[in-house]
Design an enzyme around this catalytic site. Sequence first.
Site: not given
Length: 370
Positions: A189, A273, A355
């Site tokens: 992340d 991501e 997170d």
Amino acid sequence: MSGVVKRAYKYRFYPSPQQAEQLNRTFGCVRLVYNRALDARTSAWTTDRQRTTYVQTSGWLTEWKRTEELAFLNDVSSVPLQQTLRHLQAGFVAFWDKRARYPRFKSKRKSRASAEYTRSAFRWRDGLLTLAKMDEPLAIVWSRALPKDAQPSTVTVSRDAAGRWFVSLLIEDPTVTSLPATDAAVGLDAGITSLVTLSNGEKVTNPRHEGADRRKLAKAQRELSRKARDSRNRAKARLKVARIHARIADRRRDLLHKLSTRLVRENQTVVIEDLSVRNMLRNHSLARAISDAAWADLRRMIEYKSGWYGRRVISVSRWYPSSKTCSTCAQVNASISLSVRAWTCPGCGTSHDRDVNAARNILAAGLAER
């Protein structure tokens, strides 16, 4: 990974005054040929709707060399001039395939000064590299050893804004082989407070390289703005600013290389991501911090190193609500705002670090797609 990996080894070198003059002349000729060819190709399409090719531009180069105005192109090696036409062709192909913007003109002040030499334009003998039109080998600082019996196929010489000279040797590297398979997998992340948070709970601190030198950089930029245009003092001030930028970029690149190598070596699968960094930079409040974090560079390094070592990279949709989904019970809590760093799931009562929870959800979503 299949076959032998082609890898570039980059070194600093210190040219003699004669070599520096020859290389600077080559850089100028490369830029001129690229810009002329781009202008001619653009005009051919605008006026006659004709799509030109590399072969045609190569013919134009031959004609330009025969004119009195551009006869100086014969003073440098022809190979870098031909290579820049090939790069222009690659730029057009990327544009036609909708993978890049329309090719842009090269600027003397802003564009990267570089020239590419193929095997016919350099001599590699006993670890000494001699370029075409030069009598002496380059004084290269061998900061790391090349693989045994390495034979460069392409050599790229460049000069950065800070005045440093670099040579990049493209070789087939037999030392890069697939790593032993492992069951380990990790989700990443990306963030600003922490550069990345791993699904195992580890947080990699964001050193904020640009922020550390911001005052020094701002002072140097103010001094540059006060200098008279095209003066020697302005050139000195510009070089000072460029050296600060180079220091920031070098430290950032070093950290990203070490981090990406560790993640690829330790894990068989890396899940990230699919962030649109270009769109995120439109947020003027966060643009500087996002640029300093260099998430796109980290992703690029992870992807090509995974290809080297037989690892896998999975990207999860940017629209997946990883921060608002409980990694324990999968319940989505849409009421969580971006400013909340810790929250408790109303469904199962699990307390989450925002997170770490997002990284775990990214990992789960990526593994579900396999």
